[in-house]
Structures are given as C-alpha cells and as structure tokens.
Scaffold this active site. Structure first.
Site: not given
Ligand SMILES: [Zn+2]
Ligand SMILES: [Zn+2]
Ligand SMILES: [Zn+2]
Ligand SMILES: [Zn+2]
Lengths: 161, 161, 161, 161
Positions: C67, C69-71, C73, C80, C111
C-alpha cells in the site's frame, strides 16, 4: 440548503475578470460560515482532520460538503468533492466560488484530487481558504492547477482520431 | 527494469537547483523512450487514451507505468501513479524526474490526482511532458501543484493538538 | 521479480475449476513469502497499517505490491492494486492468484476497491489471505464480489444502443 | 429533498431482520422514482452511462445521487457514493436502503468501490436494483460484499498494538 444572493452585475463582473474580482466581504463571510457549518458534519474517524466546504453556484445556491472517510483509506472523499457532487446531483454545473475551512492554524489548500475534480467545471472558480478565526486566502482555481488536464484534452484527442 | 546512469555530480546539481536544472538531452531521450515503451502496455479500453510514464529515481532506476482502467470509471489508475507505486513497492522513495507521453498532438499534463500522489514524495520532481514526435515541455512539480496540501500539513496538525 | 513455476497441467486444472482447485501447499508458501516481502516496502505513515500483496500470473510471474498512502487520504492505493498495475504495466493481464498479508492477527480481506479493480481481469482469481504466522484462508474472487459490475455490463450497454 | 415515511415498527422489523425483510411495494416505488429522478442529473460525458441512486435514512430522509465523471477517468464518483456523501454531509449516518437505476436492460449492481464506501455505515443496508421498467432485484449489502474489510478491522488492529 442555503442561498446567497449574488447580484447579477457582480456575477458578470466576476466572470469578466475570469474569477479575479473577489466577492464582497459580506458574501465571503456567508461562505465562511457555511463552510464552518459543513465541517461539523465531517466523518473523519481515521485522519481526525475534519474539513468543511461550501460551493456557491452562479444561481446563488450554496451546497455544503464535508470529508467522508473509509476504513480503506483510498475511499475517502474530500469536503470539496462532496460539495460538488451534491450540487451536480441537484442540477447545478456552473460555479462561482468555493470556500474551504479546516482546524489547522494555517491555510490548507484543496488537494490535487479536488482541484482536478473541480476544474472539470471551470478554471475560473474562486477558491477561498479560511481559517477558523475567519482569516482568508484567495486563489483562482487556474492558479492552483496550472496547465491542467481537462475535458478539452479529450475533445482534442477525439478530434484527432 | 531499465537503469539510467545519472552521475552523482549532476544529481547534486539538480537537487541544489530544486529541480530547475534540466537533465541533459541524452537522459531526456532515454526517459522519453522508456515512457513510450510503457505506453504500449496501457489497459485503456474505455478512454482509448493510452498513457505511458517513466519515473527516474535518485539511484538511477527507471520504473515504467501505464494507465489501467476499470469498468467502474473511478477505478482507473493513471500511468504516473502506476510508475510511482511500482517504484515504492521496490523500495524506492526518492525521485528525480518523471516523463509522460500520450498520443495527443499537444502536451498532456499529469492530472491533479497524479500531481497530488507524486508530491507526497517531493515538490522538486522534474516533469517532462513528451509528444510522440519527441518534443518536450518541462516543469517542476511545484509549478504544477502550487500551495500543495501534503504531509507537512498533517504534521503541523498533529503538532497543534 | 520473482518467478513461481506453475506446471501447465495444474494451471489447466485451476482454470477448469474456475479457480476452485487450490494451489499446492508449496506454491502457497512461495506466494506467502512474496507477500510478506512486499509488505516490508509499504508506505503507510497515516494508517500505520502495512499490507503486502503478491499476484501470480498465468505465465508464472509474481509481482509484489504494497500500500502507498497519501496526505490526502483518498489518494491511497492498496497493495493489491499496486501489484496489479505493476503486472499490467509489464504486459500481464492473465492472473491465477493473489496473496495478501497484513499485521492483523486475523484475516484481512481485500477492500471493495481492490475487488472491483481485480475483477476487471477475471472472476476466477484465487485469493489467499495470509496471517504473519502463515495461516491461510482461501476464496475465489467471485465469492468476494458476487453479482459484480464489470466490462460485460458496459459491453451490453453499448450493444443496446 | 424528498421524505419517505417509514413507520417505526417497520424500521424495527427491518433492523431485527438484519436487512432481510423488504420494504413494502409502495416504498420501493418511491425509492425507484427518486433514483430515476436522480439519474436525470448525471454528469457522464465520458461513459455516457447515467446512473441514479437514492438512499433512505433511518429517519426517513431520501438523498438523491448521480454519477459525476472527470476527464481523468479515475476521478469519477458513482451515484451511490454521491448519495451517501450528501446524506452524511447533512448529518445522516444511519441508512436503511439504497435504490439504484441505470439505462441497462438488465440489473446493474453497485461497483466494488461503492460497496466498500457504503459498508462503512453498516452491512445490513438494503440494496434495490431497479431497471427503468420498474423491475427490481433485492440484496442486503453483506451479500454483495461478504467478508468485508471495515472499521472493525482497524479497531482490532489498534487494539492489538
Ligand atoms: Zn481533496
Ligand atoms: Zn493522472
Ligand atoms: Zn484495497
Ligand atoms: Zn460505484
């Protein structure tokens, strides 16, 4: 839903200026208050960073949006996009201004996702960043997403084919 | 995976210039060719708009990305983000430059989603927009996403609390 | 990149069973180890919830995803999807199985975003959920996303017109 | 905004049945009509596939959503998510049912993105798929996203730490 009366002459001036001419103080205040109200509905259990947005349509309607997060972080939808899909789903596609407020003690700008989402409906959108204390910073969307990729690129692509 | 040799002195110059000092012609050409190769893998049955991207890490690795679309349009992941997650998932988080190419006969800029995704790893990223004929346009990411919302905003928010 | 040898006869059996026939223990173990390795690259400063995924193509290639992520969200891309765009961008579009591992002491399922993204490439995909201790739970993607919306719906829509 | 009166006793029955007990024909019809109305606002110049959704809260409010697309395809927000963020931004977080309608001459199910987004607010949500001719198919969300990844997984993860 809130309504903010924007005189037609002012609307025309704003459009003629491509968004550069700011809204009068009083309307900015209404936008600020709407954004603050929107923030109170935020569903942000993961970031704990509530955001509120209020978008003002050309016809004077105001739509309130907050961020809505998801256990799968990538599912989060920001306040600005919430406000925009609300407006679009009520038949509005022409926007004058958006106001955004967070709990940060500095100005938080819309993320790139929201800039992209909003630019679909016009580059001249006015963007007012508010802090809780009412201080404000002003941009036109084209300043926040220069050289944007938009509908016109896909149109050109189809014309090319 | 491709490797492009970037002399350490050049890398230092680029970093010192905050991305402003461009890569020499030869390296730009390698980036261009990598992006073109990446485009050939595009899965874009819905937009029929293939995009290729190549990201160059500080260590000289090049990762190729293409857009991958979905029947649920909102699921599409752009070429730039593909290139970036590839790199990150191979342990890379420091990037010098990204090259992007489409079939458009004009320069297509990264969308706001990708700008936001990339800025997470630094504002000084060099962005080379290529056309199929090899013509190029150059930006630094901070120019494409000014006043960006990034990790530092959330850090400040946590510091505030 | 890792390679896992899947004998053609086994591949045919799996396809004939629409994904129901599980991979032999040894290959499951290789998939598990690949997913664990992938997890170590996770960029998840916001959720602090690292996830690793490994997707096995019909041709026996294994692509590792984590994964990222980013600030903002909503910008997060799951493990995946990272594994899948990696594979697609390397010319692979036929998949046998995906393995997923987290640090949870229970089985964490992909998810809905990832299920949708993966189903684009086939409903018979085998999904192995691993825990760090090596325990495993098995599904076929069609079980995790029944009555899915996919390319065939859009095709039917176009045929209708 | 539309309001549909749902008698408290019925609401309790639905909740007791974990969503299995269907709404009476008349309320289904109101939901259908609301979804059709929502569809008329769709902004879908790229897919040309308009979708409408109507979500019914426990308190009897109905929120209409349509899909809103973007030149960057990955920016699209589906009708279901539009309806949900609208509701949440108006202070609603408890939902009974969602109705969805497209122009397809078959039943189109919510995509995995929307299933994930909606499951955040409960697995017992009733999902009514409508065709334009009024025919209907019924599911409970837990059937459409079995073994879902949700808030409880992250809670468990935090408890673990
Ligand atoms: Zn945003
Ligand atoms: Zn993009
Ligand atoms: Zn996922
Ligand atoms: Zn959807």
């Amino acid at each position: 839903m809130t309504h903010i009366e924007v005189p037609e002459s002012l609307r025309d001036e704003i459009k003629a200026s491509h968004g550069a001419k700011q809204l009068p103080q009083e309307i900015q205040s209404q936008l600020f208050e709407a954004a603050v109200r929107a923030k109170s509905k935020s569903y942000s259990p993961y970031s704990k960073f509530p955001v509120g947005a209020a978008v003002l349509t050309e016809s004077g309607e105001v739509f309130l949006g907050c961020n809505v997060e998801n256990a799968s972080y990538g599912g989060a939808i920001c306040a600005e996009r919430t406000a925009f899909v609300k407006a679009v789903s009520e038949g509005q596609q022409k926007f004058l201004a958006v106001g955004v407020v967070t709990n940060l003690k500095s100005f938080a700008s819309p993320c790139g996702f929201c800039r992209q989402f909003m630019v679909e409906f016009g580059k001249d959108l006015q963007v007012y960043l508010f802090q809780e204390d009412g201080s404000v910073q002003f941009y036109v969307l084209r300043e926040l997403l220069p050289h944007s990729f938009g509908p016109e690129d896909l149109e050109q692509f189809n014309a090319q084919a």
